[in-house]
Design a protein around this motif. Structure first.
Motif, PDB file in Angstrom:
ATOM      1  N   PRO A 288      -3.322  15.421 -11.717  1.00 11.70           N
ATOM      2  CA  PRO A 288      -4.701  15.486 -12.209  1.00 11.70           C
ATOM      3  C   PRO A 288      -5.470  16.698 -11.690  1.00 11.70           C
ATOM      4  N   LEU A 289      -5.315  17.016 -10.394  1.00 15.96           N
ATOM      5  CA  LEU A 289      -6.057  18.138  -9.825  1.00 15.96           C
ATOM      6  C   LEU A 289      -5.590  19.465 -10.410  1.00 15.96           C
ATOM      7  N   LEU A 290      -4.280  19.638 -10.558  1.00 15.77           N
ATOM      8  CA  LEU A 290      -3.769  20.883 -11.125  1.00 15.77           C
ATOM      9  C   LEU A 290      -4.210  21.046 -12.583  1.00 15.77           C
TER      10      LEU A 290
ATOM     11  N   THR B  76       0.835  -1.203   0.000  1.00 16.71           N
ATOM     12  CA  THR B  76       0.000   0.000   0.000  1.00 16.71           C
ATOM     13  C   THR B  76       0.867   1.250   0.000  1.00 16.71           C
ATOM     14  N   PHE B  77       1.932   1.219   0.764  1.00 15.56           N
ATOM     15  CA  PHE B  77       2.891   2.330   0.810  1.00 15.56           C
ATOM     16  C   PHE B  77       3.447   2.583  -0.588  1.00 15.56           C
ATOM     17  N   ARG B  78       3.818   1.519  -1.267  1.00 10.18           N
ATOM     18  CA  ARG B  78       4.363   1.656  -2.623  1.00 10.18           C
ATOM     19  C   ARG B  78       3.308   2.205  -3.588  1.00 10.18           C
ATOM     20  N   ALA B  79       2.063   1.726  -3.445  1.00  4.98           N
ATOM     21  CA  ALA B  79       0.976   2.215  -4.296  1.00  4.98           C
ATOM     22  C   ALA B  79       0.758   3.709  -4.102  1.00  4.98           C
ATOM     23  N   GLU B  80       0.860   4.159  -2.856  1.00  4.94           N
ATOM     24  CA  GLU B  80       0.675   5.588  -2.578  1.00  4.94           C
ATOM     25  C   GLU B  80       1.765   6.416  -3.253  1.00  4.94           C
ATOM     26  N   MET B  81       2.995   5.944  -3.201  1.00  6.67           N
ATOM     27  CA  MET B  81       4.091   6.690  -3.824  1.00  6.67           C
ATOM     28  C   MET B  81       3.953   6.711  -5.350  1.00  6.67           C
ATOM     29  N   LEU B  82       3.516   5.614  -5.935  1.00  2.66           N
ATOM     30  CA  LEU B  82       3.287   5.568  -7.381  1.00  2.66           C
ATOM     31  C   LEU B  82       2.160   6.529  -7.768  1.00  2.66           C
ATOM     32  N   LEU B  83       1.149   6.620  -6.911  1.00  6.33           N
ATOM     33  CA  LEU B  83       0.065   7.575  -7.139  1.00  6.33           C
ATOM     34  C   LEU B  83       0.598   8.997  -7.153  1.00  6.33           C
ATOM     35  N   ARG B  84       1.455   9.324  -6.203  1.00  8.35           N
ATOM     36  CA  ARG B  84       2.017  10.680  -6.130  1.00  8.35           C
ATOM     37  C   ARG B  84       2.797  11.028  -7.396  1.00  8.35           C
TER      38      ARG B  84
ATOM     39  N   ASP C 257       1.943  10.000 -10.281  1.00 11.29           N
ATOM     40  CA  ASP C 257       0.971   9.945 -11.377  1.00 11.29           C
ATOM     41  C   ASP C 257       1.155   8.706 -12.247  1.00 11.29           C
ATOM     42  N   LEU C 258       1.727   7.651 -11.697  1.00  9.85           N
ATOM     43  CA  LEU C 258       1.828   6.367 -12.400  1.00  9.85           C
ATOM     44  C   LEU C 258       0.610   5.534 -11.995  1.00  9.85           C
ATOM     45  N   LEU C 259      -0.535   5.925 -12.532  1.00 13.64           N
ATOM     46  CA  LEU C 259      -1.812   5.446 -12.004  1.00 13.64           C
ATOM     47  C   LEU C 259      -2.034   3.956 -12.221  1.00 13.64           C
ATOM     48  N   ASP C 260      -1.714   3.454 -13.404  1.00 15.15           N
ATOM     49  CA  ASP C 260      -1.925   2.030 -13.668  1.00 15.15           C
ATOM     50  C   ASP C 260      -1.061   1.166 -12.763  1.00 15.15           C
TER      51      ASP C 260
ATOM     52  N   ALA D 104       6.753   8.972 -17.451  1.00 12.26           N
ATOM     53  CA  ALA D 104       5.756   9.877 -16.882  1.00 12.26           C
ATOM     54  C   ALA D 104       5.991  11.312 -17.322  1.00 12.26           C
ATOM     55  N   LEU D 105       7.256  11.668 -17.484  1.00 15.70           N
ATOM     56  CA  LEU D 105       7.581  13.034 -17.897  1.00 15.70           C
ATOM     57  C   LEU D 105       7.176  13.314 -19.335  1.00 15.70           C
ATOM     58  N   LYS D 106       6.940  12.254 -20.105  1.00 12.52           N
ATOM     59  CA  LYS D 106       6.619  12.415 -21.515  1.00 12.52           C
ATOM     60  C   LYS D 106       5.148  12.172 -21.809  1.00 12.52           C
TER      61      LYS D 106
END
Length: 387
Positions: A279-281, A158-166, A168-171, A345-347
């Motif tokens: 996404p929010l920005l 879950t910790f790793r999923a949260e960092m991936l979310l931050r 923006d690596l959503l999948d 992600a940067l691209k």
């Protein structure tokens, strides 16, 4: 039955189980061990072997039950305590792993102590990186924990999923949180424990809610956030996530209906309850664009550019991390994979589109303001040119 017609001995059954385990054919290994246990039901080593396989099959509760059976047979067996310590290390329960290590067999104790100490150190550094919003550093520490044997931990997944979310690596985040749900356990000393200041179950639902929201599944996100809130209504971070998810979901509905001003208000308030996300920005920039507030649109776009620049710096940190673990091929592969994902992600196309929007907004600022709102960016551009 063997080719010569005789039944295999229990030692042959154990050997067959061991060979199947090495091939990662866990179901077959379990079947052979069960056959051996029928003839030697009080063999402690067979209980250990069975528990080991159940862990690899993600049957956490059943594995712990198997260790309990071994305990009832031979309470002072040093290998039992070694197995229990390693079991809790895999679950990311560091304190419990340290406790059981105290009674482990001496031949294994030192190596186990070093492994637990390394995992604990990586966890401390990972939590520190999270507080500092250094998502790449946090993932690096998480992957190092996994390399030390924390392979069946719901909290770490879950910790790793949260960092991936931050990042923006959503999948990738969604796949990781799904893995976290698979590792759920009913063991009270695990599921009722706290992680990052939150009950573990509440933390899992809170992260899941944010991932669902980022993936555009607002109703599911609100439901997941509400579950986290019910588990711990007094936790400030969970309360903030719950409020943030509801506000963004409401803002999305306003935006979809064309009520950009209401959407803007919801998004703006939502920013007070969580760190800015891509996404929010982007949603904020889109609202300002639709409302023809060009300068505000530019400010949000600049925020996004700064965020991406920080990510680029973190990519360099990932490259440096490869040198830290020169002898561990597993962790190097994980770091390289993370590096490639970060660079991808940067691209992403949304960043390209955002850059184009920024240029268009900057051009619009130089022209006299329009008096009527336009429905689309293209119409807004035309209105600016005609005024």
């Amino acid at each position: 039955m063997l080719a010569n017609g005789r039944l295999p001995t229990w030692k042959e059954l154990v050997q067959d189980g061991d060979e199947a385990f090495k091939r990662r054919e866990y179901g077959e290994a379990l079947r052979q061990y069960d056959r051996a246990i029928k003839t030697h039901p009080r063999n402690v080593n067979l209980k250990f072997a069975r528990a080991e396989i159940l862990v690899w099959m993600d049957q956490i509760d059943e594995a712990f039950e198997e260790y309990g059976k071994a305990y009832s047979i031979h309470k002072t067996n040093g290998r039992l305590w070694h197995g229990l310590s390693l079991f809790h290390l895999r679950l990311g329960a560091i304190d419990a792993a340290e406790y059981y290590m105290l009674w482990a067999s001496h031949p294994y104790k030192e190596a186990l102590r070093v492994k637990i100490a390394k995992a604990k150190d990586h966890l401390v550094r990972g939590e520190k990186a999270r507080k500092e919003d250094n998502w790449f550093a946090a993932i690096r520490e998480i992957d190092a924990m996994i390399a030390e044997g924390v392979i069946s931990s719901q909290r770490i997944m879950t910790f790793r999923a949260e960092m991936l979310l931050r990042l923006d690596l959503l999948d990738h985040a969604e796949g990781t949180i799904s893995r976290g749900f698979q590792l759920q356990t009913t063991l009270t000393h695990i599921c009722f424990s706290k992680f990052l200041g939150m009950p573990l179950e509440a933390y899992v639902w809170a992260v899941s809610a944010q991932i669902q929201l980022a993936q555009g599944r607002g109703e599911y996100a609100v439901e997941a956030a509400a579950k986290a809130r019910r588990i711990d209504y007094s936790n400030d971070e969970i309360s903030a996530i719950h409020t943030h998810v509801r506000l963004v979901h409401t803002g999305n509905k306003h935006y979809d209906s064309g009520d950009y001003l209401e959407a803007l208000e919801e998004y703006t308030v939502a920013l007070k309850y969580a760190k800015p996300s891509v996404p929010l920005l982007i949603n904020l920039a889109a609202c300002y664009w639709q409302l023809e507030k060009w300068k505000n649109c530019i400010e949000i776009c600049n925020q996004l550019e700064q965020m991406l620049e920080r990510w680029a710096e973190s990519v360099k940190d990932y490259e440096a991390a490869i040198k830290i673990y020169p002898g561990n091929k597993t962790i190097i592969k994980k770091i390289i994979k993370g590096l490639k994902e970060s660079q991808a992600a940067l691209k992403k196309s949304q960043v390209t589109e955002l850059a184009e929007t920024l240029v268009e907004a900057q051009d619009a600022v130089k022209e006299p303001p329009v008096t009527e709102l336009s429905e689309t960016p293209a119409e807004a551009q035309a209105a600016v040119k005609e005024s």
